[in-house]
Design a protein around this motif. Structure first.
Motif, PDB file in Angstrom:
ATOM      1  N   ARG A 176       0.821  -1.223   0.000  1.00 14.95           N
ATOM      2  CA  ARG A 176       0.000   0.000   0.000  1.00 14.95           C
ATOM      3  C   ARG A 176       0.854   1.273   0.000  1.00 14.95           C
ATOM      4  O   ARG A 176       0.312   2.374  -0.090  1.00 14.95           O
ATOM      5  N   MET A 177       2.165   1.123   0.129  1.00 14.16           N
ATOM      6  CA  MET A 177       3.015   2.335   0.210  1.00 14.16           C
ATOM      7  C   MET A 177       3.333   2.880  -1.184  1.00 14.16           C
ATOM      8  O   MET A 177       3.361   2.141  -2.164  1.00 14.16           O
ATOM      9  N   ARG A 178       3.571   4.191  -1.218  1.00 12.82           N
ATOM     10  CA  ARG A 178       3.832   4.886  -2.481  1.00 12.82           C
ATOM     11  C   ARG A 178       5.200   4.489  -3.060  1.00 12.82           C
ATOM     12  O   ARG A 178       6.169   4.359  -2.323  1.00 12.82           O
ATOM     13  N   SER A 179       5.270   4.318  -4.378  1.00 12.54           N
ATOM     14  CA  SER A 179       6.544   4.000  -5.045  1.00 12.54           C
ATOM     15  C   SER A 179       7.539   5.141  -4.824  1.00 12.54           C
ATOM     16  O   SER A 179       7.151   6.315  -4.843  1.00 12.54           O
ATOM     17  N   GLY A 180       8.800   4.803  -4.644  1.00  9.99           N
ATOM     18  CA  GLY A 180       9.852   5.810  -4.508  1.00  9.99           C
ATOM     19  C   GLY A 180       9.715   6.691  -3.278  1.00  9.99           C
ATOM     20  O   GLY A 180      10.199   7.823  -3.271  1.00  9.99           O
ATOM     21  N   SER A 181       9.055   6.174  -2.235  1.00 11.35           N
ATOM     22  CA  SER A 181       8.821   7.028  -1.054  1.00 11.35           C
ATOM     23  C   SER A 181       9.801   6.750   0.091  1.00 11.35           C
ATOM     24  O   SER A 181       9.770   7.426   1.105  1.00 11.35           O
ATOM     25  N   VAL A 182      10.672   5.747  -0.066  1.00 13.65           N
ATOM     26  CA  VAL A 182      11.523   5.320   1.053  1.00 13.65           C
ATOM     27  C   VAL A 182      12.993   5.580   0.705  1.00 13.65           C
ATOM     28  O   VAL A 182      13.467   5.205  -0.366  1.00 13.65           O
ATOM     29  N   ASP A 183      13.722   6.216   1.628  1.00 13.92           N
ATOM     30  CA  ASP A 183      15.141   6.492   1.384  1.00 13.92           C
ATOM     31  C   ASP A 183      16.023   5.298   1.734  1.00 13.92           C
ATOM     32  O   ASP A 183      17.043   5.064   1.102  1.00 13.92           O
ATOM     33  N   ILE A 184      15.641   4.571   2.775  1.00 17.78           N
ATOM     34  CA  ILE A 184      16.470   3.424   3.194  1.00 17.78           C
ATOM     35  C   ILE A 184      15.595   2.409   3.930  1.00 17.78           C
ATOM     36  O   ILE A 184      14.730   2.790   4.727  1.00 17.78           O
ATOM     37  N   ILE A 185      15.785   1.145   3.600  1.00 20.14           N
ATOM     38  CA  ILE A 185      15.131   0.054   4.344  1.00 20.14           C
ATOM     39  C   ILE A 185      16.203  -0.534   5.246  1.00 20.14           C
ATOM     40  O   ILE A 185      17.280  -0.907   4.776  1.00 20.14           O
ATOM     41  N   PHE A 186      15.927  -0.589   6.536  1.00 19.16           N
ATOM     42  CA  PHE A 186      16.905  -1.099   7.508  1.00 19.16           C
ATOM     43  C   PHE A 186      16.174  -2.124   8.345  1.00 19.16           C
ATOM     44  O   PHE A 186      15.241  -1.772   9.074  1.00 19.16           O
ATOM     45  N   THR A 187      16.547  -3.397   8.232  1.00 23.05           N
ATOM     46  CA  THR A 187      15.685  -4.394   8.863  1.00 23.05           C
ATOM     47  C   THR A 187      16.426  -5.636   9.344  1.00 23.05           C
ATOM     48  O   THR A 187      17.570  -5.899   8.963  1.00 23.05           O
ATOM     49  N   ASP A 188      15.705  -6.385  10.137  1.00 20.98           N
ATOM     50  CA  ASP A 188      16.226  -7.593  10.778  1.00 20.98           C
ATOM     51  C   ASP A 188      15.100  -8.636  10.686  1.00 20.98           C
ATOM     52  O   ASP A 188      14.314  -8.790  11.622  1.00 20.98           O
ATOM     53  N   PRO A 189      15.009  -9.339   9.544  1.00 23.31           N
ATOM     54  CA  PRO A 189      13.879 -10.264   9.337  1.00 23.31           C
ATOM     55  C   PRO A 189      13.877 -11.406  10.349  1.00 23.31           C
ATOM     56  O   PRO A 189      14.921 -11.757  10.902  1.00 23.31           O
ATOM     57  N   PRO A 190      12.701 -12.000  10.561  1.00 21.81           N
ATOM     58  CA  PRO A 190      12.628 -13.111  11.528  1.00 21.81           C
ATOM     59  C   PRO A 190      13.408 -14.298  10.997  1.00 21.81           C
ATOM     60  O   PRO A 190      13.420 -14.556   9.795  1.00 21.81           O
ATOM     61  N   TYR A 191      14.059 -15.001  11.914  1.00 25.70           N
ATOM     62  CA  TYR A 191      14.762 -16.211  11.512  1.00 25.70           C
ATOM     63  C   TYR A 191      14.011 -17.398  12.093  1.00 25.70           C
ATOM     64  O   TYR A 191      14.153 -17.716  13.266  1.00 25.70           O
ATOM     65  N   ILE A 192      13.161 -17.961  11.273  1.00 27.83           N
ATOM     66  CA  ILE A 192      12.393 -19.125  11.703  1.00 27.83           C
ATOM     67  C   ILE A 192      12.772 -20.256  10.758  1.00 27.83           C
ATOM     68  O   ILE A 192      12.657 -20.101   9.530  1.00 27.83           O
ATOM     69  N   LYS A 193      13.266 -21.341  11.340  1.00 24.53           N
ATOM     70  CA  LYS A 193      13.771 -22.451  10.528  1.00 24.53           C
ATOM     71  C   LYS A 193      12.829 -22.765   9.370  1.00 24.53           C
ATOM     72  O   LYS A 193      11.629 -22.844   9.560  1.00 24.53           O
ATOM     73  N   ASN A 194      13.351 -22.951   8.207  1.00 28.00           N
ATOM     74  CA  ASN A 194      12.623 -23.316   6.982  1.00 28.00           C
ATOM     75  C   ASN A 194      11.712 -22.216   6.459  1.00 28.00           C
ATOM     76  O   ASN A 194      11.226 -22.297   5.348  1.00 28.00           O
ATOM     77  N   LEU A 195      11.435 -21.196   7.277  1.00 31.89           N
ATOM     78  CA  LEU A 195      10.521 -20.141   6.822  1.00 31.89           C
ATOM     79  C   LEU A 195      11.269 -18.839   6.569  1.00 31.89           C
ATOM     80  O   LEU A 195      10.689 -17.861   6.127  1.00 31.89           O
TER      81      LEU A 195
END
Ligand code: SAM
Length: 210
Positions: free
Chosen positions: A15-34
């Motif tokens: 739902r977010m606007r294209s070209g609206s983010v300067d930087i994505i900084f993240t730490d995705p979940p680490y769930i085995k196999n997923l």
């Protein structure tokens, strides 16, 4: 404007606007196999949401780094760098490799054109152990270093897997705006509390204690 939404980041980012983010900084979940699904979601949205030259910075589990790099290579972003976050405190042993983990990979991709940031960053990062709010919590030091080098005050920082809000707090401290998603209501509430904490008002405090 800064916001943290309790909900699924795949739906939210769509739902977010294209070209609206300067930087994505993240730490995705680490769930085995997923784990791969979380990086596929990043790869699906990052190219559309980032401004040209915007960075995607993500923690990765060491064991699955080749798979994650393949997923991110298919995102339309360009591989930029690999940083090492040195682990403090107890070290996990991956018994199938007899490897004691002393560092965690942090990958950086960039939406073309590939350009150097304005400031030099160091690619070996050392934080302090920070697990007061959640077992998955990261220390804020690495984020403060990289974010302050890869984006400027006023930038919009997106963390789709916000957890207890560490990366969003770093953005706030650096005078940046943030947008975060966190699917788990209890973790979302912790992040909200941390984000709305204010330094002790010393004038009020001294009046109350004298
Ligand atoms: C590794 S933790 C992030 C920890 C964070 N770096 C911190 O310092 O607290 C990943 C977070 O992603 C959240 N999450 C998992 N799937 C999600 C989804 N589809 N949308 C939004 N958040 C999600 C989990 O609930 C978890 O809190």
């Amino acid at each position: 404007m800064s916001t943290l939404v309790c909900g699924d980041c795949n739906e939210g980012m769509a739902r977010m606007r294209s070209g609206s983010v300067d930087i994505i900084f993240t730490d995705p979940p680490y769930i085995k196999n997923l784990y791969a699904e979380a990086y596929q979601v990043l790869a699906r949205h990052a190219g559309r949401l980032l401004v040209p030259g915007g960075y995607l910075v993500s923690y990765c589990p060491q064991f699955h780094l080749p798979v994650i790099l393949r997923i991110l290579d298919g995102s339309g972003l360009a591989y930029f760098w690999l940083c090492a976050q040195l682990n403090s405190g107890a070290k996990t042993i991956v018994w199938s490799r007899n490897a004691m983990c002393g560092w965690k990979p942090v990958v950086i991709y960039q939406k073309p054109p590939v350009t150097a940031p304005n400031q030099i960053f160091i690619d070996v990062l050392r934080g302090v152990r920070a697990k007061a709010f959640h077992p998955w919590q990261q220390s804020i030091h690495e984020t403060l270093h990289l974010l302050s080098r890869l984006a400027a005050p006023g930038a919009l920082v997106l963390d789709p897997y916000a957890g207890t809000g560490t990366n969003l707090i770093a953005a706030q401290l650096l005078g940046m705006n943030y947008h975060g998603f966190e699917i788990d209501p209890a973790t979302y509430r912790i992040a909200q509390d941390r984000l709305t904490q204010r330094p002790l008002d010393l004038a009020v405090y001294s009046e109350a204690t004298t």
